[in-house]
Structures are given as structure tokens and as C-alpha cells.
Write a protein that holds these residues in place. Structure first.
Motif, PDB file in Angstrom:
ATOM      1  N   GLN A  92     -28.312 -19.812 -73.012  1.00  0.00           N
ATOM      2  CA  GLN A  92     -28.354 -18.716 -71.829  1.00  0.00           C
ATOM      3  C   GLN A  92     -29.219 -19.148 -70.823  1.00  0.00           C
ATOM      4  OE1 GLN A  92     -28.477 -18.273 -75.042  1.00  0.00           O
ATOM      5  NE2 GLN A  92     -27.538 -15.909 -75.363  1.00  0.00           N
ATOM      6  N   GLY A 116     -28.369 -16.372 -64.136  1.00  0.00           N
ATOM      7  CA  GLY A 116     -29.004 -15.869 -65.298  1.00  0.00           C
ATOM      8  C   GLY A 116     -28.191 -16.350 -66.626  1.00  0.00           C
ATOM      9  N   GLN A 117     -27.053 -17.263 -66.463  1.00  0.00           N
ATOM     10  CA  GLN A 117     -26.424 -17.507 -67.673  1.00  0.00           C
ATOM     11  C   GLN A 117     -26.603 -19.137 -67.595  1.00  0.00           C
ATOM     12  OE1 GLN A 117     -25.045 -15.455 -69.966  1.00  0.00           O
ATOM     13  NE2 GLN A 117     -26.213 -14.048 -68.692  1.00  0.00           N
ATOM     14  N   THR A 131     -33.737 -20.688 -70.643  1.00  0.00           N
ATOM     15  CA  THR A 131     -34.985 -19.986 -70.605  1.00  0.00           C
ATOM     16  C   THR A 131     -35.897 -20.695 -69.416  1.00  0.00           C
ATOM     17  OG1 THR A 131     -35.368 -20.364 -73.018  1.00  0.00           O
ATOM     18  CG2 THR A 131     -37.149 -20.082 -72.049  1.00  0.00           C
ATOM     19  N   GLU A 132     -36.334 -19.505 -68.788  1.00  0.00           N
ATOM     20  CA  GLU A 132     -37.054 -19.714 -67.705  1.00  0.00           C
ATOM     21  C   GLU A 132     -38.648 -19.868 -67.865  1.00  0.00           C
ATOM     22  OE1 GLU A 132     -36.677 -16.528 -64.732  1.00  0.00           O
ATOM     23  OE2 GLU A 132     -38.063 -17.323 -63.397  1.00  0.00           O
ATOM     24  N   GLU A 149     -36.012 -23.731 -65.124  1.00  0.00           N
ATOM     25  CA  GLU A 149     -35.026 -23.051 -66.191  1.00  0.00           C
ATOM     26  C   GLU A 149     -34.598 -24.208 -66.880  1.00  0.00           C
ATOM     27  OE1 GLU A 149     -33.670 -19.771 -65.450  1.00  0.00           O
ATOM     28  OE2 GLU A 149     -32.734 -19.596 -67.450  1.00  0.00           O
ATOM     29  N   THR A 208     -27.874 -20.505 -79.092  1.00  0.00           N
ATOM     30  CA  THR A 208     -28.822 -19.122 -78.877  1.00  0.00           C
ATOM     31  C   THR A 208     -30.234 -19.826 -78.276  1.00  0.00           C
ATOM     32  OG1 THR A 208     -27.678 -17.590 -80.159  1.00  0.00           O
ATOM     33  CG2 THR A 208     -29.586 -17.183 -79.620  1.00  0.00           C
ATOM     34  N   GLN A 209     -30.685 -19.424 -77.154  1.00  0.00           N
ATOM     35  CA  GLN A 209     -32.005 -19.714 -76.801  1.00  0.00           C
ATOM     36  C   GLN A 209     -32.788 -18.242 -76.910  1.00  0.00           C
ATOM     37  OE1 GLN A 209     -30.721 -22.636 -73.260  1.00  0.00           O
ATOM     38  NE2 GLN A 209     -32.831 -22.271 -73.433  1.00  0.00           N
ATOM     39  N   CYS A 217     -34.388 -22.879 -79.546  1.00  0.00           N
ATOM     40  CA  CYS A 217     -32.852 -23.269 -79.409  1.00  0.00           C
ATOM     41  C   CYS A 217     -32.433 -23.253 -80.921  1.00  0.00           C
ATOM     42  CB  CYS A 217     -32.686 -24.428 -78.692  1.00  0.00           C
ATOM     43  SG  CYS A 217     -30.755 -24.910 -78.715  1.00  0.00           S
ATOM     44  N   ASP A 240     -35.613 -17.046 -76.121  1.00  0.00           N
ATOM     45  CA  ASP A 240     -36.506 -16.284 -75.135  1.00  0.00           C
ATOM     46  C   ASP A 240     -35.898 -16.569 -73.762  1.00  0.00           C
ATOM     47  OD1 ASP A 240     -38.491 -18.111 -77.078  1.00  0.00           O
ATOM     48  OD2 ASP A 240     -38.816 -15.835 -77.080  1.00  0.00           O
ATOM     49  N   SER A 241     -35.612 -15.656 -72.950  1.00  0.00           N
ATOM     50  CA  SER A 241     -35.007 -15.785 -71.717  1.00  0.00           C
ATOM     51  C   SER A 241     -36.092 -16.140 -70.597  1.00  0.00           C
ATOM     52  CB  SER A 241     -34.423 -14.357 -71.324  1.00  0.00           C
ATOM     53  OG  SER A 241     -35.351 -13.272 -71.327  1.00  0.00           O
ATOM     54  N   GLN A 242     -37.428 -15.755 -70.983  1.00  0.00           N
ATOM     55  CA  GLN A 242     -38.468 -16.048 -70.015  1.00  0.00           C
ATOM     56  C   GLN A 242     -39.811 -16.318 -70.782  1.00  0.00           C
ATOM     57  OE1 GLN A 242     -38.707 -12.479 -67.713  1.00  0.00           O
ATOM     58  NE2 GLN A 242     -37.801 -13.527 -65.851  1.00  0.00           N
TER      59      GLN A 242
END
Lengths: 113, 114
Positions: free
Chosen positions: A105, B40-41, A107-108, A88, A5-6, A23, A8-10
Motif C-alpha cells: 500500500q 493512497g494505494q 509508506t510515506e 512514497e 503488506t507495508q 515490508c 506503516d502508512s506514514q
């Protein structure tokens, strides 16, 4: 089964500021942990890896990550980011059987001037 | 020292057509992996080979997908009767044998199914 699981996506950050990309992993067996970076329109590049020994691992471009078994984490840090770090970032895990990587998933990281 | 190469880099096809992708690993690597990445994945594991033997296949790999590595060098991934949901980046990676061996990725093949 393993999972990553990350959190933060951004992550937007200003140039020369510190950054942490989080992470967390889940596994019932011993793991090996990796961070990969993907620049726009490019493939994944290995940034650093934890296999055993010292829990702090470093990359050649100033990133470091610390393996924390009790918290099942492998956070990526850099004390001062550059515009060129915009990309990313993917955390991944495999076990002592080898074979497939399980990725988070992503993190950008967006570094702004 | 050349890295992992993939061909083609981009593929546009119509639904129902078959497509085939090729991956050439780093020459001394005996393991070869296929992953799929959607927008996005993170990459999702599809299958991997050690030499010419296919050691593991994901449940994601439906019957329409088949991968081969006949001589233990390059590999092909074929998708039959493509569907719009197959649109993704298909990544190939290679490594030496062993649990601690890092995987090195190619640039990917981007598939668009119309």
C-alpha cells in the motif's frame, strides 16, 4: 496467491536520523522483491531489488534492504536520511513466473529538518 | 536513452465518454505492463503484453477496458463509458523478458471522470 503488506502508512523522521520501512510478503513460491520510490508528481523509480544470492542489497543513494525468508520480510533501511528522501516508498513482489508486480500500500516517508 | 513515455499526462472527461491512453516503452523492452493507482494505494496490475501478445489480464479489467499492442511497440489502453470510479493514475511500465527483469515506469496518465 501473493500479497505484500507495508506495516506503516506514514513514517515521519528528522533529518540525519535512521529509518526503517517495513515490508512483509506472502507467497507459496519463490519470490523476487523490489522497492520502488515515488517522488511527488513523478512516476515510480526502481530503488533496489532482491533476486537471489546475498540477502542484503544496496542502492546507490544509501538505502539497503535485507531479504529474510524465515520472516518473509524485506525491510528497507537507511542509516541517515536527507530531506530529499521525502517520498512514497512501495515494496513489490513477483514470482519466478515473471509478469505482474504485486505492490504494498506504500509508506510515506516524511523527513523533517 | 529515453524512458517510458505516456500520453496524455492528464485527462478530464465526463462520465460516459470514452478515453484512450498511449504508452511508449523503452525501445528494447518486449514486455509492457499497465497498472492503476488510486490515491493512497499502491499500483494494481491490470494487464501485460509480451511483444504483441496479451499474456495476462486482471479481474479488475472489466469489459469496458481494452488494451492493445498491435505491433509489439507502443500500447493503448481504452476505457469505454467511463465511470467516476475510473478516476485514477494509469501507469505503464516496460521490461525485458524474464522473471528477474526490473520494470521501468512511465510518469502516468491521471484521469479524472466528472
Amino acid at each position: 496467491a501473493q500479497s505484500v503488506t507495508q506495516l506503516d502508512s506514514q513514517v515521519p523522521v528528522f533529518e540525519e536520523a535512521p529509518v526503517e520501512l517495513r515490508c512483509n510478503y506472502s507467497s507459496s513460491v519463490s519470490v523476487y522483491l523490489f522497492w520502488y520510490v515515488q517522488y511527488p508528481n513523478q512516476g515510480l523509480q526502481l530503488l533496489l531489488k532482491y533476486l537471489s544470492g546475498s540477502t542484503l542489497v544496496e542502492s546507490i543513494n544509501g538505502f539497503e534492504a535485507e531479504f529474510n525468508k524465515s520472516q518473509t520480510s524485506f525491510h528497507l533501511r537507511k542509516p541517515s536520511v536527507h530531506i530529499s528522501d521525502t517520498a512514497e516508498y512501495f515494496c513489490a513482489v513477483t514470482n519466478n513466473q515473471g509478469g505482474k508486480l504485486i505492490f504494498g500500500q506504500g509508506t510515506e516517508l516524511s523527513v523533517k529538518p | 536513452d529515453t524512458g517510458v513515455s505516456q500520453d496524455p499526462r492528464h485527462k478530464i472527461t465526463k462520465r460516459g465518454q470514452n478515453v484512450t491512453f498511449r504508452c511508449d516503452p523503452i525501445s528494447e523492452h518486449n514486455r509492457l505492463y499497465w497498472y492503476r493507482q488510486t490515491l493512497g494505494q499502491g499500483p494494481e496490475f491490470l494487464t501485460y503484453f509480451q511483444n504483441e501478445a496479451q499474456l495476462e489480464k486482471s479481474r479488475l479489467l472489466s469489459d469496458r477496458f481494452s488494451a492493445e499492442r498491435p505491433k509489439g511497440s507502443f500500447s493503448t489502453l481504452e476505457i469505454q463509458r467511463t465511470e467516476q470510479g475510473d478516476s485514477a493514475m494509469y501507469l505503464c511500465a516496460s521490461s525485458l523478458e524474464g522473471a528477474t527483469a526490473a520494470q521501468y515506469f512511465g510518469p502516468g496518465t491521471r484521469l479524472l471522470v466528472l
